[in-house]
Design a protein around this motif. Sequence first.
Motif, PDB file in Angstrom:
ATOM      1  N   ALA A  84       0.749  -1.205  -0.001  1.00  0.00           N
ATOM      2  CA  ALA A  84       0.007  -0.136   0.007  1.00  0.00           C
ATOM      3  C   ALA A  84       0.862   1.299  -0.044  1.00  0.00           C
ATOM      4  O   ALA A  84       0.619   2.299  -0.739  1.00  0.00           O
ATOM      5  CB  ALA A  84      -0.872   0.095   1.200  1.00  0.00           C
ATOM      6  N   ALA A  85       2.080   1.512   0.814  1.00  0.00           N
ATOM      7  CA  ALA A  85       2.905   2.385   0.817  1.00  0.00           C
ATOM      8  C   ALA A  85       3.595   2.581  -0.561  1.00  0.00           C
ATOM      9  O   ALA A  85       3.649   3.629  -1.092  1.00  0.00           O
ATOM     10  CB  ALA A  85       3.882   2.311   1.767  1.00  0.00           C
ATOM     11  N   GLN A 106       1.168   4.239  -3.072  1.00  0.00           N
ATOM     12  CA  GLN A 106       0.788   5.447  -2.794  1.00  0.00           C
ATOM     13  C   GLN A 106       2.057   6.255  -3.203  1.00  0.00           C
ATOM     14  O   GLN A 106       1.665   7.470  -3.908  1.00  0.00           O
ATOM     15  CB  GLN A 106       0.712   5.789  -1.372  1.00  0.00           C
ATOM     16  CG  GLN A 106       0.287   7.110  -0.978  1.00  0.00           C
ATOM     17  CD  GLN A 106       0.246   7.173   0.616  1.00  0.00           C
ATOM     18  OE1 GLN A 106       0.774   6.340   1.358  1.00  0.00           O
ATOM     19  NE2 GLN A 106      -0.084   8.363   0.877  1.00  0.00           N
ATOM     20  N   ARG A 162       1.836   6.339  -7.135  1.00  0.00           N
ATOM     21  CA  ARG A 162       0.790   7.421  -7.644  1.00  0.00           C
ATOM     22  C   ARG A 162       0.942   8.574  -7.677  1.00  0.00           C
ATOM     23  O   ARG A 162       0.325   9.288  -8.608  1.00  0.00           O
ATOM     24  CB  ARG A 162      -0.431   6.903  -6.872  1.00  0.00           C
ATOM     25  CG  ARG A 162      -1.057   5.776  -7.204  1.00  0.00           C
ATOM     26  CD  ARG A 162      -2.572   5.461  -6.359  1.00  0.00           C
ATOM     27  NE  ARG A 162      -3.164   4.499  -7.089  1.00  0.00           N
ATOM     28  CZ  ARG A 162      -4.287   3.664  -6.434  1.00  0.00           C
ATOM     29  NH1 ARG A 162      -4.311   4.108  -5.011  1.00  0.00           N
ATOM     30  NH2 ARG A 162      -4.676   2.634  -6.848  1.00  0.00           N
ATOM     31  N   ARG A 163       2.104   8.999  -7.027  1.00  0.00           N
ATOM     32  CA  ARG A 163       2.902  10.590  -7.278  1.00  0.00           C
ATOM     33  C   ARG A 163       3.289  10.647  -8.400  1.00  0.00           C
ATOM     34  O   ARG A 163       3.063  11.815  -9.095  1.00  0.00           O
ATOM     35  CB  ARG A 163       3.936  10.608  -6.190  1.00  0.00           C
ATOM     36  CG  ARG A 163       3.436  10.650  -4.580  1.00  0.00           C
ATOM     37  CD  ARG A 163       4.328  11.149  -3.723  1.00  0.00           C
ATOM     38  NE  ARG A 163       4.058  10.674  -2.465  1.00  0.00           N
ATOM     39  CZ  ARG A 163       4.902  10.703  -1.429  1.00  0.00           C
ATOM     40  NH1 ARG A 163       6.202  10.498  -1.759  1.00  0.00           N
ATOM     41  NH2 ARG A 163       4.369  10.091  -0.175  1.00  0.00           N
ATOM     42  N   ASP A 173      -0.750   8.838 -11.819  1.00  0.00           N
ATOM     43  CA  ASP A 173      -2.164   8.839 -10.834  1.00  0.00           C
ATOM     44  C   ASP A 173      -3.068   7.760 -11.257  1.00  0.00           C
ATOM     45  O   ASP A 173      -4.396   7.730 -10.935  1.00  0.00           O
ATOM     46  CB  ASP A 173      -2.709  10.132 -10.604  1.00  0.00           C
ATOM     47  CG  ASP A 173      -2.960  10.799 -12.098  1.00  0.00           C
ATOM     48  OD1 ASP A 173      -2.894  10.301 -13.058  1.00  0.00           O
ATOM     49  OD2 ASP A 173      -3.876  12.140 -11.954  1.00  0.00           O
TER      50      ASP A 173
END
Length: 64
Positions: free
Chosen positions: A15-16, A19, A22-23, A26
């Motif tokens: 999950a990290a 995230q 996605r920076r 997206d």
Amino acid sequence: MAPSKLSNDARKKLAANLQVLRRYDDQIDAIVDTTSHVVLYQFEESTQSWANKEVEGALFVYKR
């Protein structure tokens, strides 16, 4: 590996990583696979040898 078969720590790490990725993009839907370290080489036909491209790090294969 299916997320349901991952340990809690592995799920949190996934999950990290998602995230952070996605920076940069997206539209990422999910991480399909990952490896902690890869090195990029290019085959030089003229010398019939591999040349290190000085690109290395983690690799993520993901679905958009």
